[in-house]
Design a protein around this motif. Structure first.
Motif, PDB file in Angstrom:
ATOM      1  N   VAL A 174       0.819  -1.210   0.000  1.00 20.95           N
ATOM      2  CA  VAL A 174       0.000   0.000   0.000  1.00 20.95           C
ATOM      3  C   VAL A 174       0.855   1.262   0.000  1.00 20.95           C
ATOM      4  CG1 VAL A 174      -0.254   0.099   2.527  1.00 20.95           C
ATOM      5  CG2 VAL A 174      -2.022   1.081   1.059  1.00 20.95           C
ATOM      6  N   GLU A 175       2.005   1.239   0.666  1.00 19.21           N
ATOM      7  CA  GLU A 175       2.874   2.415   0.678  1.00 19.21           C
ATOM      8  C   GLU A 175       3.487   2.650  -0.707  1.00 19.21           C
ATOM      9  OE1 GLU A 175       3.352   4.683   2.978  1.00 19.21           O
ATOM     10  OE2 GLU A 175       2.070   3.744   4.476  1.00 19.21           O
ATOM     11  N   GLU A 176       3.719   1.583  -1.474  1.00 21.02           N
ATOM     12  CA  GLU A 176       4.209   1.726  -2.842  1.00 21.02           C
ATOM     13  C   GLU A 176       3.130   2.361  -3.713  1.00 21.02           C
ATOM     14  OE1 GLU A 176       6.359   1.564  -6.409  1.00 21.02           O
ATOM     15  OE2 GLU A 176       6.952   1.615  -4.294  1.00 21.02           O
ATOM     16  N   LYS A 177       1.888   1.959  -3.531  1.00 20.25           N
ATOM     17  CA  LYS A 177       0.799   2.585  -4.277  1.00 20.25           C
ATOM     18  C   LYS A 177       0.689   4.064  -3.930  1.00 20.25           C
ATOM     19  CE  LYS A 177      -2.077  -1.503  -5.051  1.00 20.25           C
ATOM     20  NZ  LYS A 177      -3.436  -2.059  -5.031  1.00 20.25           N
ATOM     21  N   GLN A 178       0.900   4.413  -2.670  1.00 21.08           N
ATOM     22  CA  GLN A 178       0.851   5.811  -2.272  1.00 21.08           C
ATOM     23  C   GLN A 178       1.968   6.602  -2.951  1.00 21.08           C
ATOM     24  OE1 GLN A 178      -1.453   7.435  -0.490  1.00 21.08           O
ATOM     25  NE2 GLN A 178      -0.347   9.385  -0.658  1.00 21.08           N
ATOM     26  N   ARG A 179       3.156   6.026  -3.021  1.00 26.63           N
ATOM     27  CA  ARG A 179       4.265   6.707  -3.704  1.00 26.63           C
ATOM     28  C   ARG A 179       3.945   6.922  -5.182  1.00 26.63           C
ATOM     29  NH1 ARG A 179       7.367   3.619   0.026  1.00 26.63           N
ATOM     30  NH2 ARG A 179       7.453   1.823  -1.388  1.00 26.63           N
ATOM     31  N   LEU A 180       3.300   5.946  -5.794  1.00 30.79           N
ATOM     32  CA  LEU A 180       2.927   6.092  -7.196  1.00 30.79           C
ATOM     33  C   LEU A 180       1.868   7.177  -7.370  1.00 30.79           C
ATOM     34  CD1 LEU A 180       2.842   2.322  -8.192  1.00 30.79           C
ATOM     35  CD2 LEU A 180       4.423   4.053  -9.083  1.00 30.79           C
ATOM     36  N   LEU A 181       0.929   7.264  -6.446  1.00 30.91           N
ATOM     37  CA  LEU A 181      -0.073   8.330  -6.506  1.00 30.91           C
ATOM     38  C   LEU A 181       0.586   9.696  -6.414  1.00 30.91           C
ATOM     39  CD1 LEU A 181      -3.114   9.186  -6.478  1.00 30.91           C
ATOM     40  CD2 LEU A 181      -2.961   9.111  -3.965  1.00 30.91           C
ATOM     41  N   GLU A 182       1.592   9.813  -5.577  1.00 33.43           N
ATOM     42  CA  GLU A 182       2.253  11.105  -5.367  1.00 33.43           C
ATOM     43  C   GLU A 182       3.188  11.486  -6.503  1.00 33.43           C
ATOM     44  OE1 GLU A 182       4.183  10.638  -1.615  1.00 33.43           O
ATOM     45  OE2 GLU A 182       2.297  10.495  -0.481  1.00 33.43           O
ATOM     46  N   ASN A 183       3.506  10.551  -7.397  1.00 33.71           N
ATOM     47  CA  ASN A 183       4.395  10.830  -8.515  1.00 33.71           C
ATOM     48  C   ASN A 183       3.691  11.737  -9.514  1.00 33.71           C
ATOM     49  OD1 ASN A 183       6.121  10.780 -10.758  1.00 33.71           O
ATOM     50  ND2 ASN A 183       6.749   8.677 -10.364  1.00 33.71           N
ATOM     51  N   ASP A 184       4.219  12.939  -9.712  1.00 32.35           N
ATOM     52  CA  ASP A 184       3.585  13.901 -10.610  1.00 32.35           C
ATOM     53  C   ASP A 184       3.778  13.558 -12.082  1.00 32.35           C
ATOM     54  OD1 ASP A 184       2.639  15.520  -8.537  1.00 32.35           O
ATOM     55  OD2 ASP A 184       4.559  16.564  -8.372  1.00 32.35           O
ATOM     56  N   ASP A 185       4.722  12.705 -12.396  1.00 31.68           N
ATOM     57  CA  ASP A 185       5.054  12.365 -13.780  1.00 31.68           C
ATOM     58  C   ASP A 185       4.308  11.093 -14.177  1.00 31.68           C
ATOM     59  OD1 ASP A 185       6.212  11.593 -16.205  1.00 31.68           O
ATOM     60  OD2 ASP A 185       8.190  12.350 -15.648  1.00 31.68           O
ATOM     61  N   LEU A 186       3.275  11.245 -14.994  1.00 37.57           N
ATOM     62  CA  LEU A 186       2.466  10.102 -15.384  1.00 37.57           C
ATOM     63  C   LEU A 186       3.272   9.081 -16.177  1.00 37.57           C
ATOM     64  CD1 LEU A 186      -0.219   8.620 -15.609  1.00 37.57           C
ATOM     65  CD2 LEU A 186      -0.811  10.107 -17.534  1.00 37.57           C
ATOM     66  N   ILE A 187       4.172   9.547 -17.038  1.00 33.75           N
ATOM     67  CA  ILE A 187       4.997   8.624 -17.820  1.00 33.75           C
ATOM     68  C   ILE A 187       5.855   7.768 -16.898  1.00 33.75           C
ATOM     69  CG2 ILE A 187       6.777   8.430 -19.586  1.00 33.75           C
ATOM     70  CD1 ILE A 187       4.179   9.449 -20.703  1.00 33.75           C
ATOM     71  N   ALA A 188       6.445   8.396 -15.886  1.00 33.25           N
ATOM     72  CA  ALA A 188       7.276   7.650 -14.940  1.00 33.25           C
ATOM     73  C   ALA A 188       6.436   6.658 -14.144  1.00 33.25           C
ATOM     74  CB  ALA A 188       7.984   8.627 -14.001  1.00 33.25           C
ATOM     75  N   ARG A 189       5.222   7.043 -13.779  1.00 32.73           N
ATOM     76  CA  ARG A 189       4.341   6.125 -13.054  1.00 32.73           C
ATOM     77  C   ARG A 189       4.006   4.920 -13.931  1.00 32.73           C
ATOM     78  NH1 ARG A 189      -1.298   8.459 -11.501  1.00 32.73           N
ATOM     79  NH2 ARG A 189      -0.010   9.896 -10.307  1.00 32.73           N
ATOM     80  N   ALA A 190       3.698   5.184 -15.194  1.00 36.75           N
ATOM     81  CA  ALA A 190       3.385   4.094 -16.112  1.00 36.75           C
ATOM     82  C   ALA A 190       4.592   3.185 -16.312  1.00 36.75           C
ATOM     83  CB  ALA A 190       2.923   4.665 -17.451  1.00 36.75           C
ATOM     84  N   GLU A 191       5.776   3.770 -16.370  1.00 35.80           N
ATOM     85  CA  GLU A 191       6.984   2.965 -16.543  1.00 35.80           C
ATOM     86  C   GLU A 191       7.207   2.057 -15.349  1.00 35.80           C
ATOM     87  OE1 GLU A 191      11.734   3.528 -17.616  1.00 35.80           O
ATOM     88  OE2 GLU A 191      10.419   5.262 -17.462  1.00 35.80           O
ATOM     89  N   THR A 192       6.969   2.571 -14.155  1.00 29.11           N
ATOM     90  CA  THR A 192       7.133   1.761 -12.948  1.00 29.11           C
ATOM     91  C   THR A 192       6.208   0.558 -12.967  1.00 29.11           C
ATOM     92  OG1 THR A 192       7.806   3.672 -11.618  1.00 29.11           O
ATOM     93  CG2 THR A 192       6.961   1.760 -10.428  1.00 29.11           C
ATOM     94  N   ILE A 193       4.940   0.781 -13.301  1.00 22.89           N
ATOM     95  CA  ILE A 193       3.981  -0.329 -13.288  1.00 22.89           C
ATOM     96  C   ILE A 193       4.232  -1.263 -14.468  1.00 22.89           C
ATOM     97  CG2 ILE A 193       2.058   0.648 -14.612  1.00 22.89           C
ATOM     98  CD1 ILE A 193       1.885  -1.214 -11.244  1.00 22.89           C
TER      99      ILE A 193
END
Length: 220
Positions: A174-193
């Motif tokens: 859940v804390e990893e999901k929170q970090r992803l929510l806080e990531n302002d860069d959508l491309i970087a979030r998509a790359e992580t997932i």
């Protein structure tokens, strides 16, 4: 979708084990008296409230005001069913991230001054390329899960909707999901997932021969 440009008041619904994302939907069963009051109030108003994640250690003060993360998601109630015992079943659609500026005391439920934080993208070209890559990974992943039906929306939704839906559905801390929510860069979030999906696909490919032979005792 629209929201105020500056600070605005938002009722808060803190949850201990769930991170809610924009452009996703979430069914909720509302049973605590303070949150039944919250739903009653927001249904009579604009049907909007904020979902935030409680910080670790919330158990010691759950019925008070345990600490929350500073970024959450504004949700709008799409459907509400009032139950005979005063509880509710609701369906919420995520609209936009928000940042908590400060909490307001004296309410029957928690309320905060917040600022909307819409998601940013680097460019249309980057978003399209990332969405295509992520959609293909999602289809590959589902092919390794025979118990899962196809998801036609994979072909039609945008990058933010696809990325956030995958994060909501995958078994991540859940804390990893929170970090992803806080990531302002959508491309970087998509790359992580996407990288996470690639790792899962590789593991499923490795295990595929053993899964197929699980019915044969000689292969146990």
């Amino acid at each position: 979708m629209s929201w105020p440009d500056g600070e605005f008041l938002l009722p808060l619904f803190p949850l201990p084990h769930l991170v809610f994302f924009p452009v996703t939907r979430l069914p909720l069963h509302i049973f605590e008296p303070r949150y039944r009051r919250l739903i009653s109030d927001v249904v009579s108003a604009d049907k909007r409230f904020g979902i935030v994640l409680l910080r670790p250690g919330w158990e010691a003060d759950y019925f008070g005001a345990p600490a929350i993360h500073g970024t959450g998601t504004l949700g709008e109630i799409e459907h509400v069913a009032s139950l005979d015992d005063g509880k509710y079943n609701i369906l919420v659609r995520g609209e936009v991230r928000f940042r908590v500026v400060g909490e307001v005391v004296g309410e029957p439920y928690r309320t905060a001054r917040v600022v909307a934080q819409p998601q940013s993208e680097r460019s249309v070209t980057d978003a399209y390329a990332q969405r295509t890559w992520l959609a293909e990974l999602a289809k590959q992943y589902l092919r390794h899960l025979p118990e899962q039906d196809g998801v036609p929306e994979i072909e039609t939704v945008g990058l933010e909707a696809l990325t956030n839906a995958l994060i909501m559905s995958l078994n991540l801390e859940v804390e990893e999901k929170q970090r992803l929510l806080e990531n302002d860069d959508l491309i970087a979030r998509a790359e992580t997932i996407g990288n996470d999906l690639q790792s899962r696909i590789e593991s499923l490919r490795f295990l595929a021969p053993y899964r197929k032979g699980s019915g044969d005792p000689s292969r146990n």
